[in-house]
Design a protein around this motif. Sequence first.
Motif, PDB file in Angstrom:
ATOM      1  N   PRO A  43       0.819  -1.228   0.000  1.00 51.43           N
ATOM      2  CA  PRO A  43       0.000   0.000   0.000  1.00 51.43           C
ATOM      3  C   PRO A  43       0.848   1.272   0.000  1.00 51.43           C
ATOM      4  O   PRO A  43       0.469   2.269  -0.616  1.00 51.43           O
ATOM      5  CB  PRO A  43      -0.821  -0.119   1.291  1.00 51.43           C
ATOM      6  N   LYS A  44       1.997   1.235   0.663  1.00 54.01           N
ATOM      7  CA  LYS A  44       2.880   2.411   0.666  1.00 54.01           C
ATOM      8  C   LYS A  44       3.457   2.656  -0.720  1.00 54.01           C
ATOM      9  O   LYS A  44       3.578   3.814  -1.158  1.00 54.01           O
ATOM     10  CB  LYS A  44       3.998   2.218   1.691  1.00 54.01           C
ATOM     11  N   LEU A  45       3.837   1.586  -1.406  1.00 52.64           N
ATOM     12  CA  LEU A  45       4.331   1.736  -2.779  1.00 52.64           C
ATOM     13  C   LEU A  45       3.240   2.315  -3.678  1.00 52.64           C
ATOM     14  O   LEU A  45       3.516   3.175  -4.521  1.00 52.64           O
ATOM     15  CB  LEU A  45       4.807   0.392  -3.328  1.00 52.64           C
ATOM     16  N   PHE A  46       2.001   1.844  -3.490  1.00 55.58           N
ATOM     17  CA  PHE A  46       0.893   2.416  -4.255  1.00 55.58           C
ATOM     18  C   PHE A  46       0.771   3.914  -3.976  1.00 55.58           C
ATOM     19  O   PHE A  46       0.632   4.713  -4.903  1.00 55.58           O
ATOM     20  CB  PHE A  46      -0.435   1.725  -3.924  1.00 55.58           C
ATOM     21  N   GLU A  47       0.814   4.314  -2.702  1.00 52.67           N
ATOM     22  CA  GLU A  47       0.662   5.733  -2.355  1.00 52.67           C
ATOM     23  C   GLU A  47       1.750   6.583  -3.013  1.00 52.67           C
ATOM     24  O   GLU A  47       1.468   7.685  -3.500  1.00 52.67           O
ATOM     25  CB  GLU A  47       0.699   5.920  -0.831  1.00 52.67           C
ATOM     26  N   GLN A  48       2.970   6.080  -3.054  1.00 57.07           N
ATOM     27  CA  GLN A  48       4.058   6.810  -3.719  1.00 57.07           C
ATOM     28  C   GLN A  48       3.745   7.010  -5.202  1.00 57.07           C
ATOM     29  O   GLN A  48       3.924   8.107  -5.745  1.00 57.07           O
ATOM     30  CB  GLN A  48       5.378   6.052  -3.575  1.00 57.07           C
ATOM     31  N   GLU A  49       3.295   5.931  -5.838  1.00 58.66           N
ATOM     32  CA  GLU A  49       2.978   6.024  -7.265  1.00 58.66           C
ATOM     33  C   GLU A  49       1.767   6.922  -7.505  1.00 58.66           C
ATOM     34  O   GLU A  49       1.737   7.687  -8.466  1.00 58.66           O
ATOM     35  CB  GLU A  49       2.729   4.625  -7.845  1.00 58.66           C
ATOM     36  N   ALA A  50       0.770   6.830  -6.639  1.00 55.76           N
ATOM     37  CA  ALA A  50      -0.423   7.671  -6.790  1.00 55.76           C
ATOM     38  C   ALA A  50      -0.046   9.150  -6.717  1.00 55.76           C
ATOM     39  O   ALA A  50      -0.537   9.965  -7.509  1.00 55.76           O
ATOM     40  CB  ALA A  50      -1.454   7.324  -5.713  1.00 55.76           C
ATOM     41  N   ARG A  51       0.831   9.494  -5.785  1.00 54.99           N
ATOM     42  CA  ARG A  51       1.281  10.892  -5.685  1.00 54.99           C
ATOM     43  C   ARG A  51       2.017  11.315  -6.952  1.00 54.99           C
ATOM     44  O   ARG A  51       1.845  12.435  -7.442  1.00 54.99           O
ATOM     45  CB  ARG A  51       2.171  11.080  -4.451  1.00 54.99           C
ATOM     46  N   ARG A  52       2.835  10.415  -7.481  1.00 55.18           N
ATOM     47  CA  ARG A  52       3.581  10.735  -8.703  1.00 55.18           C
ATOM     48  C   ARG A  52       2.614  10.991  -9.860  1.00 55.18           C
ATOM     49  O   ARG A  52       2.751  11.959 -10.601  1.00 55.18           O
ATOM     50  CB  ARG A  52       4.515   9.568  -9.046  1.00 55.18           C
ATOM     51  N   ILE A  53       1.627  10.117 -10.002  1.00 51.11           N
ATOM     52  CA  ILE A  53       0.646  10.250 -11.090  1.00 51.11           C
ATOM     53  C   ILE A  53      -0.153  11.538 -10.934  1.00 51.11           C
ATOM     54  O   ILE A  53      -0.325  12.302 -11.887  1.00 51.11           O
ATOM     55  CB  ILE A  53      -0.292   9.022 -11.104  1.00 51.11           C
ATOM     56  N   GLN A  54      -0.628  11.806  -9.726  1.00 50.89           N
ATOM     57  CA  GLN A  54      -1.433  13.009  -9.495  1.00 50.89           C
ATOM     58  C   GLN A  54      -0.618  14.273  -9.673  1.00 50.89           C
ATOM     59  O   GLN A  54      -1.141  15.287 -10.138  1.00 50.89           O
ATOM     60  CB  GLN A  54      -2.071  12.940  -8.110  1.00 50.89           C
ATOM     61  N   SER A  55       0.675  14.212  -9.364  1.00 51.47           N
ATOM     62  CA  SER A  55       1.502  15.418  -9.505  1.00 51.47           C
ATOM     63  C   SER A  55       1.710  15.804 -10.963  1.00 51.47           C
ATOM     64  O   SER A  55       1.855  16.980 -11.275  1.00 51.47           O
ATOM     65  CB  SER A  55       2.850  15.235  -8.802  1.00 51.47           C
ATOM     66  N   VAL A  56       1.733  14.807 -11.868  1.00 56.35           N
ATOM     67  CA  VAL A  56       1.951  15.136 -13.278  1.00 56.35           C
ATOM     68  C   VAL A  56       0.643  15.339 -14.039  1.00 56.35           C
ATOM     69  O   VAL A  56       0.601  16.118 -14.988  1.00 56.35           O
ATOM     70  CB  VAL A  56       2.840  14.089 -14.000  1.00 56.35           C
ATOM     71  N   LEU A  57      -0.411  14.633 -13.633  1.00 52.01           N
ATOM     72  CA  LEU A  57      -1.679  14.760 -14.353  1.00 52.01           C
ATOM     73  C   LEU A  57      -2.622  15.792 -13.746  1.00 52.01           C
ATOM     74  O   LEU A  57      -3.550  16.250 -14.413  1.00 52.01           O
ATOM     75  CB  LEU A  57      -2.394  13.402 -14.420  1.00 52.01           C
ATOM     76  N   ARG A  58      -2.415  16.095 -12.475  1.00 56.54           N
ATOM     77  CA  ARG A  58      -3.264  17.047 -11.750  1.00 56.54           C
ATOM     78  C   ARG A  58      -4.745  16.708 -11.913  1.00 56.54           C
ATOM     79  O   ARG A  58      -5.149  15.611 -11.631  1.00 56.54           O
ATOM     80  CB  ARG A  58      -2.932  18.472 -12.156  1.00 56.54           C
ATOM     81  N   ASN A  59      -5.544  17.646 -12.407  1.00 55.34           N
ATOM     82  CA  ASN A  59      -6.995  17.401 -12.474  1.00 55.34           C
ATOM     83  C   ASN A  59      -7.410  16.452 -13.605  1.00 55.34           C
ATOM     84  O   ASN A  59      -8.568  16.081 -13.712  1.00 55.34           O
ATOM     85  CB  ASN A  59      -7.761  18.723 -12.595  1.00 55.34           C
ATOM     86  N   LYS A  60      -6.454  16.032 -14.448  1.00 55.69           N
ATOM     87  CA  LYS A  60      -6.766  15.032 -15.477  1.00 55.69           C
ATOM     88  C   LYS A  60      -6.920  13.647 -14.863  1.00 55.69           C
ATOM     89  O   LYS A  60      -7.543  12.773 -15.457  1.00 55.69           O
ATOM     90  CB  LYS A  60      -5.680  15.003 -16.548  1.00 55.69           C
ATOM     91  N   ALA A  61      -6.334  13.438 -13.681  1.00 60.69           N
ATOM     92  CA  ALA A  61      -6.476  12.168 -12.967  1.00 60.69           C
ATOM     93  C   ALA A  61      -7.772  12.251 -12.155  1.00 60.69           C
ATOM     94  O   ALA A  61      -7.798  12.783 -11.053  1.00 60.69           O
ATOM     95  CB  ALA A  61      -5.279  11.929 -12.062  1.00 60.69           C
ATOM     96  N   LEU A  62      -8.853  11.743 -12.705  1.00 56.60           N
ATOM     97  CA  LEU A  62     -10.153  11.819 -12.037  1.00 56.60           C
ATOM     98  C   LEU A  62     -10.243  10.856 -10.855  1.00 56.60           C
ATOM     99  O   LEU A  62     -10.970  11.112  -9.897  1.00 56.60           O
ATOM    100  CB  LEU A  62     -11.276  11.509 -13.042  1.00 56.60           C
TER     101      LEU A  62
END
Length: 196
Positions: A43-62
């Motif tokens: 779950p921690k690895l997922f959270e790291q990746e989720a932050r990475r994805i949200q940081s680059v896609l911003r509001n495009k990541a629904l």
Amino acid sequence: MSSTPDNSNSTSKNDAYLTKVTVGNRKVHNAPITLSEYDPRWPKLFEQEARRIQSVLRNKALQVGHVGSTSVPELCAKPIIDILLVVTDSSDEESYISSLEEAGYTLHIREPEWFEHRLFKGLDKDVNLHVFSKGASEIDRMLQFRDRLRSNNTDRDEYARVKHNLAQRKWRHVQDYADAKNSIVQEIMERANAVD
């Protein structure tokens, strides 16, 4: 896709389809599947990746969610973090691919005939990033299956038994192993829907 229960020495029925949807070269597996016992770091690895994805896609990541076996406590899994990413239109690759590539993901699968699914692989971590359009029914199915396994130990344990049995076989492609699990997934989903 249909499954090929034991394809250790034969050409997979899925070869033509996998060749069609794969971006770049397709690697043949030709081996059993390695499963790991549940790792509380997943779950921690997922959270790291989720932050990475949200940081680059911003509001495009629904929506960004942890799915697959690594998202279910106490369930064995291939040690690959499966991530669900919902965007407005997954077929509009120009709106998100370059951002994901800059963040270290590579487009691996393009399936326009299956919910416009796109699959990216992580470069520095074992990640499968599944991209779907908002409203695709597969989103709800993936989340419902995850939630059922999280809340029902009997179904989780049965799923683990089937996975262990199948993993011991030699599979031409990892996707063939995934397809061979379709019947147990369907059984569990039918039980989940019967109580909803």
